[in-house]
Every structure is written in C-alpha cells, then in structure tokens.
Design a protein around this motif. Sequence first.
Motif, PDB file in Angstrom:
ATOM      1  N   UNK A 159      34.546  29.754  12.895  1.00 34.29           N
ATOM      2  CA  UNK A 159      35.443  30.623  12.125  1.00 34.29           C
ATOM      3  C   UNK A 159      35.364  30.323  10.628  1.00 34.29           C
ATOM      4  N   UNK A 160      35.566  31.370   9.820  1.00 27.24           N
ATOM      5  CA  UNK A 160      35.408  31.230   8.369  1.00 27.24           C
ATOM      6  C   UNK A 160      36.327  30.167   7.771  1.00 27.24           C
ATOM      7  N   UNK A 161      37.568  30.120   8.222  1.00 30.39           N
ATOM      8  CA  UNK A 161      38.516  29.144   7.666  1.00 30.39           C
ATOM      9  C   UNK A 161      38.017  27.723   7.891  1.00 30.39           C
ATOM     10  N   UNK A 162      37.438  27.490   9.059  1.00 28.71           N
ATOM     11  CA  UNK A 162      36.927  26.138   9.349  1.00 28.71           C
ATOM     12  C   UNK A 162      35.673  25.849   8.524  1.00 28.71           C
ATOM     13  N   UNK A 163      34.826  26.884   8.343  1.00 27.68           N
ATOM     14  CA  UNK A 163      33.634  26.716   7.498  1.00 27.68           C
ATOM     15  C   UNK A 163      34.067  26.303   6.093  1.00 27.68           C
ATOM     16  N   UNK A 164      35.080  27.001   5.575  1.00 25.21           N
ATOM     17  CA  UNK A 164      35.577  26.691   4.235  1.00 25.21           C
ATOM     18  C   UNK A 164      36.088  25.258   4.158  1.00 25.21           C
ATOM     19  N   UNK A 165      36.842  24.848   5.174  1.00 26.41           N
ATOM     20  CA  UNK A 165      37.384  23.484   5.208  1.00 26.41           C
ATOM     21  C   UNK A 165      36.266  22.451   5.223  1.00 26.41           C
ATOM     22  N   UNK A 166      35.213  22.725   6.016  1.00 25.58           N
ATOM     23  CA  UNK A 166      34.083  21.791   6.095  1.00 25.58           C
ATOM     24  C   UNK A 166      33.382  21.647   4.748  1.00 25.58           C
ATOM     25  N   UNK A 167      33.185  22.776   4.050  1.00 28.22           N
ATOM     26  CA  UNK A 167      32.546  22.709   2.733  1.00 28.22           C
ATOM     27  C   UNK A 167      33.451  21.948   1.758  1.00 28.22           C
ATOM     28  N   UNK A 168      34.744  22.251   1.791  1.00 29.77           N
ATOM     29  CA  UNK A 168      35.713  21.577   0.921  1.00 29.77           C
ATOM     30  C   UNK A 168      35.719  20.074   1.175  1.00 29.77           C
ATOM     31  N   UNK A 169      35.761  19.698   2.444  1.00 26.55           N
ATOM     32  CA  UNK A 169      35.797  18.281   2.806  1.00 26.55           C
ATOM     33  C   UNK A 169      34.493  17.558   2.469  1.00 26.55           C
ATOM     34  N   UNK A 170      33.406  18.332   2.379  1.00 26.64           N
ATOM     35  CA  UNK A 170      32.103  17.712   2.098  1.00 26.64           C
ATOM     36  C   UNK A 170      31.831  17.490   0.628  1.00 26.64           C
ATOM     37  N   UNK A 171      32.731  17.974  -0.242  1.00 25.81           N
ATOM     38  CA  UNK A 171      32.538  17.798  -1.691  1.00 25.81           C
ATOM     39  C   UNK A 171      32.532  16.316  -2.048  1.00 25.81           C
ATOM     40  N   UNK A 172      31.478  15.893  -2.707  1.00 22.03           N
ATOM     41  CA  UNK A 172      31.392  14.507  -3.148  1.00 22.03           C
ATOM     42  C   UNK A 172      30.835  13.565  -2.112  1.00 22.03           C
ATOM     43  N   UNK A 173      30.797  13.996  -0.861  1.00 18.97           N
ATOM     44  CA  UNK A 173      30.198  13.151   0.179  1.00 18.97           C
ATOM     45  C   UNK A 173      28.879  13.796   0.632  1.00 18.97           C
ATOM     46  N   UNK A 174      28.962  14.938   1.292  1.00 16.49           N
ATOM     47  CA  UNK A 174      27.740  15.622   1.696  1.00 16.49           C
ATOM     48  C   UNK A 174      27.152  16.452   0.559  1.00 16.49           C
ATOM     49  N   UNK A 175      28.039  17.096  -0.231  1.00 16.87           N
ATOM     50  CA  UNK A 175      27.576  18.074  -1.217  1.00 16.87           C
ATOM     51  C   UNK A 175      27.897  17.669  -2.648  1.00 16.87           C
ATOM     52  N   UNK A 176      27.055  18.136  -3.552  1.00 12.86           N
ATOM     53  CA  UNK A 176      27.364  18.062  -4.977  1.00 12.86           C
ATOM     54  C   UNK A 176      28.592  18.948  -5.211  1.00 12.86           C
TER      55      UNK A 176
END
Length: 344
Positions: A299-316
């Motif tokens: 679901x989109x809301x969960x996708x958004x949460x995953x990207x948000x949570x990955x800031x600074x750890x998985x993602x620039x």
Amino acid sequence: MNSIPYIIVVDDDPIILKKTWNTLTDAGFKVAVFKSGNALFEYSKDNPAPNLILMDINMPEMDGFEVIRELKKSEKTWRDTPVIFLTANEDEDTETIGLSLGAMDFIRKPFVTSVLVLRVKHAVELIRLQRDLEGVVEEKTRENENLFLHVVESLADAIDAKDNYTKGHSGRVAAYSKEIAARYGYDEKRQERIFMMGLLHDVGKIGVPDEVINKPGHLTEEEFACIKKHPGIGGKILSNIKEMPELSAGAKWHHERYDGTGYPQGLSGEDIPEEARIIAVADAYDAMTSNRSYRGVIPQAKVRTEIENGKGSQFDPKFADIMLKMIDEDKEYLMRDKLNNNLI
C-alpha cells in the motif's frame, strides 16, 4: 536569420562606423552599427545575434576585450557569435590576448575597403561551413545515441524477462531516476545519462540463475549470497563500455546504503556515487510498488513510511525527500500505471 549575412560593427569613431557601414552594405550585407559595448548589450537584450561582430579594441567605458568577456557570459546565440577585432594596434600582446579570449581574427585599421569585404565574406562563409559541419556531427551523434539507447532498452527488457514479476522494472527505475535527477537540478544531458544508468542497473542479474530470481518465499543464505553478486557482475560488464565509463556506477553501487551497511563494498554517504544514490531510491520505490514472487504490491502509505524511515540509513535524505514529494503528488497511487502507459 535570413539568407543575407548580418554584421554588427562596434567602434567609438563615427568615421570608421560610416565607412564600414557604407562598404559592407554596398557589398550586400545587412549592417548595424554601435558606438560602444554598452549600446551593443542594450541591443542584444531584444534582438537576434548577427552572423559576425566587427569590433574596435580601444573604446571608452568598455574596451573590446571587456565586451568579448561579457559576450561569453550572455545568452547562447550571442555568446557563440564570432568576433573580429578592428584595430590599429600591431602589438603582439594585443593579438595574443584577443585570440585567447575567443576572437576569430584581426583586421588592421585603416582598412582597404576591398580587403575588408573579402575578409568578412571569407569569415561568414567559414562560419557557415563550420556550423553546417557541426549540424552533421550533431545529427550523426543523435543517430548513434538513439541506436545505443535501443540496444540498451532491448538489453534491459531481456534482463527484466528473467523475472516473471518485474516486467518493465528497469524502464520504470530509469524514469523515476530521471525525474528525481530533474527535480534535483540535473541538466538534460545528465538526466539522459542517469536514465541510461537506470535502464542498466540490474544488468548483473544476467549472471544469477532464474530459479533464484523467481523463487517464491524467502531466499536461503546461499541464494541471497548469489543475488548479492549481481552488482559486481553488472559493474564488470558495463566497465567494458569505454565510451561511457559512468554507466557502471548505477549497476555496481545501487545496493549500497547511505549508512554504509549495503553491498558490495559497504560504501557510505558521499562516497557512493550520486547517481547510484538516486537509483537506489527509485529502485526501492519500484520494488515496493510492484508484485514480487514473495508478495504483492505494498500500500502507498506503507511505501511512503518505508522511504521516510530509510532517510539517512538506506537512502540519501535529499533524494528520499524528492521521492516523498513525488509520492505525495500521486494522490491516486497511479504513478506506476501512468509510467507503464508512457504518460509521465
């Protein structure tokens, strides 16, 4: 620009301006004259560039050298306009400085009218031939780039075909990467380059067995170790394309993580090539919004949460923020479908 060559003359001496205007108009040129560099720049704001500028060097307020320096900072058509200096100075240093600033040639004053006409005609013809040649080279370059792009797209399709669940994955990652890059401020050339890198980011999967790629459920440690080899394989394959060495960066480093816990080399932060950091966000987004052998679309809301949570750890963080903005704009969760239909 019509077929009659258009010449601009800049000189603070009204006698020179009148003589040059008479000589060149009688020879069939369209001519405009200005008494200073400032007058030329005022004119340039709302008018097309000429075929050639003839310009004095020793002028009050702005000399010819200052004018040509400023021209090089102006709008492209004016910036690329050839300049020939009119000068009574025969000093070698003057000529050296002028040529180093990009002047095409020098014409000595006082000039002989017939010589001036011949020099201007030859200069205009040379400029035309150079631009015709540039046009042919650009056309051939575009043809070669289009051919290369078709080959890359075919290769990307072949890679995607190995996975029963990810048809179009490489194309979508390429498009998301290009959009992130555009929003970040990449120029068109860099956008096209990252698009190509995105298309080829998974090329290393050519060396991974189909049964591992398509296995339903979780992978064993051995199978995951096999999957983890694909960035290295991809980097090695693409490093053989000597004409575009940067292509290998996306394939080799798109599974590195911003905090240094990724693979294959455990790079972190700014040590990961910027394009690879962009592709990593795009790749993760497409993975979550596509059916996989082991799960359905998230679901989109969960996708958004995953990207948000990955800031600074998985993602620039800066590229994750751009992806989050794209998600927020996608109110109906149709970005992937629109992309598949070539609507974005």
